[in-house]
Design a protein around this motif. Sequence first.
Motif, short mmCIF file in Angstrom:
data_model
loop_
_atom_site.label_atom_id
_atom_site.label_comp_id
_atom_site.label_asym_id
_atom_site.label_seq_id
_atom_site.Cartn_x
_atom_site.Cartn_y
_atom_site.Cartn_z
N TYR A 157 29.95 -39.48 5.67
CA TYR A 157 28.59 -39.20 5.22
C TYR A 157 28.64 -37.97 4.31
CZ TYR A 157 27.91 -42.23 9.21
OH TYR A 157 28.00 -43.29 10.09
N GLU A 198 32.29 -34.10 3.43
CA GLU A 198 31.84 -35.29 4.14
C GLU A 198 31.95 -35.08 5.65
OE1 GLU A 198 33.14 -38.87 1.13
OE2 GLU A 198 34.69 -37.96 2.37
N THR A 244 26.65 -51.53 7.40
CA THR A 244 26.43 -50.63 6.27
C THR A 244 26.62 -51.40 4.96
OG1 THR A 244 27.22 -48.74 7.53
CG2 THR A 244 27.25 -48.52 5.15
N TYR A 284 19.01 -48.67 -4.50
CA TYR A 284 20.05 -47.90 -5.19
C TYR A 284 19.47 -46.58 -5.69
CZ TYR A 284 22.42 -52.44 -5.28
OH TYR A 284 23.00 -53.62 -4.94
N SER A 285 20.31 -45.54 -5.68
CA SER A 285 19.86 -44.23 -6.16
C SER A 285 21.08 -43.40 -6.53
CB SER A 285 19.03 -43.50 -5.09
OG SER A 285 19.81 -43.26 -3.94
N ILE A 287 23.02 -39.62 -6.31
CA ILE A 287 23.15 -38.47 -5.41
C ILE A 287 23.39 -37.24 -6.27
CG2 ILE A 287 24.49 -37.41 -3.55
CD1 ILE A 287 25.25 -40.20 -2.62
N ARG A 324 27.86 -39.84 -8.51
CA ARG A 324 27.84 -40.44 -7.18
C ARG A 324 26.58 -41.32 -7.05
NH1 ARG A 324 32.07 -38.53 -7.77
NH2 ARG A 324 33.35 -37.31 -6.32
N GLN A 326 24.38 -44.22 -4.53
CA GLN A 326 24.12 -44.56 -3.13
C GLN A 326 23.45 -45.93 -3.03
OE1 GLN A 326 22.58 -41.82 0.25
NE2 GLN A 326 20.74 -42.76 -0.59
N LYS A 328 21.43 -47.96 -0.11
CA LYS A 328 20.81 -47.73 1.19
C LYS A 328 19.96 -48.94 1.56
CE LYS A 328 17.79 -44.27 3.38
NZ LYS A 328 17.02 -43.03 3.13
N SER A 336 23.50 -46.26 4.73
CA SER A 336 23.81 -46.06 3.31
C SER A 336 25.30 -45.88 3.11
CB SER A 336 23.07 -44.82 2.77
OG SER A 336 23.52 -43.65 3.43
N VAL A 337 25.72 -46.14 1.88
CA VAL A 337 27.10 -45.92 1.46
C VAL A 337 27.04 -45.28 0.08
CG1 VAL A 337 27.33 -48.20 0.36
CG2 VAL A 337 29.38 -46.99 1.14
N HIS A 338 27.98 -44.42 -0.20
CA HIS A 338 28.02 -43.80 -1.52
C HIS A 338 29.27 -44.26 -2.26
CE1 HIS A 338 30.41 -40.94 0.90
NE2 HIS A 338 31.06 -40.70 -0.21
#
Length: 526
Positions: A157, A198, A244, A284-285, A287, A324, A326, A328, A336-338
């Motif tokens: 994370y 992380e 995830t 999607y977004s 970071i 980066r 993400q 979610k 979520s995963v990045h």
Amino acid sequence: MIFQCVVAMGRDGQKGPIWIQIIALLCSCGASAAQLSFSVPEEVDKGTVVGNLAKDLQISVDELLKRDLRIVSGNSKRFFDVDLRAGTLFVCDRIDREELCPHTAKCSLNIEAILSNPMLLHRIEVQITDINDNAPSFRQKEMTLNISESSSTGERYLLPIANDADTGNNAVKSYKLSANEYFSLDVQSSGQHSESAELVLQKSLDREKKSVIHLTFTAFDGGKPPRSGTLKITVQVMDVNDNTPIFSQSLYKAQVPENALFQTSILTVSATDLDEGINSEIVYSFIERGNFNPKALFSINPDTGEITVIGKIDYEENAAYDIRIQAKDKGTPSRSVHGKLLVEVIDVNDNAPEILITSLMSPVREDAEVGTVVALVTVTDKDGGNNGLTDATVVGPVPFKLKLNYKNYYSLIVDGPLDRESILCYNVTIIATDEGSPPLSSTNILTVDISDVNDNAPLFSEPVRNVFVKENSAVGSTVSCITASDPDTAENAKIRYSLLDDLSKNIPITSIVNINSETGDIISLQ
């Protein structure tokens, strides 16, 4: 000269030594007689002595007072003043290095000391050294992570990284996570601006045993003593959205030409979720990391993952962007995963070559040999790749050409005979063209004057002149005038006249007539 002095008062008002190194560089150059360099830490108390001007300038305190020594600063705010009775330079206002020179390794203030009667100016550079007066800080004091109880050990994370206004060793150097049985901390650094931290799940979560986990994430700087900032992390252990999202690629790569139009599509990222219904719907977004905010240049569609351009992309400012992303899901709790996205900026040929002329040797003698250097020429282009490769040449029928010395460095040399009597000067046009598509070019015109050498003999207006003299002409009378011309200039064009005796005759010609050496008038002598 190098001096060191001890200031007895520290920033917090307690007595303690602060060593200030002073380097005085004295030189004589007209009205600016000396340059001094001092060093003082930021945030010292008002009244802290920076240096002894009287000693460093080798001027008595009485003379400083008589000559009305004044300190002049180019800044709107005044940080230093002079004690005329002691001859010392001292701090008169608060100095905050981070306010004066944010995000720079070197910080200095330039001031001037002016003496009257006679007027004399001394330049002073005061180096402001960093002290560890700023603690690391996070943008948010608290954050909440919603983590499913079905999360697998080893899952990661992403945590925000801390910022520190200080520089060098006083900047952020390490991170620490409070002791707990569930998570460890993994900090990775691959160079400046590419640091990540992380949380790594080490032990399976069980919401029925522990539904909330409180962690403290601490950032330490390298100061002595070190300072720190904390982020309170609340982990909400949520129940059963147990898959995830997974990106289709661990690393996305894309290319975008600089100056791309707004709304230009770069690529579309995609993630999948094995859950069903709302737990499989993905948002999607970007970071935000450190000081770079991807949203300033790019936009990501939260539903489709399409990434488009919304800002000005300039290859000369940044050749690549490490972003980066993400994915979610909409489950409760969400998971979520990045992922990573590397955007490479493709250079566009948007900068024309620049031509710089140095060391112009003008005028050039008209008898200069072929290969004589007339000027040095440098060609530069801010673009990269083929767009930055250039070629330069001389345009038009002129007796000059460019000779390549090394890469983009040329010599303008003589390439043919010069004749000042034909052409007094040349306007030499140099054109530089890059290898972009389409190519861009620029020109520079320099004037080369030609100087005279004595390469032309005088010419009489007539090859033969018959002169008839009346008998009984008065002695000293002008019987004729001879003229000649010379195409050269200045001293090379001045003509002197004289008579040559005819050896075949018994009577020398100079006994009968004479010639004025300057005017060419022939005068009777009998």
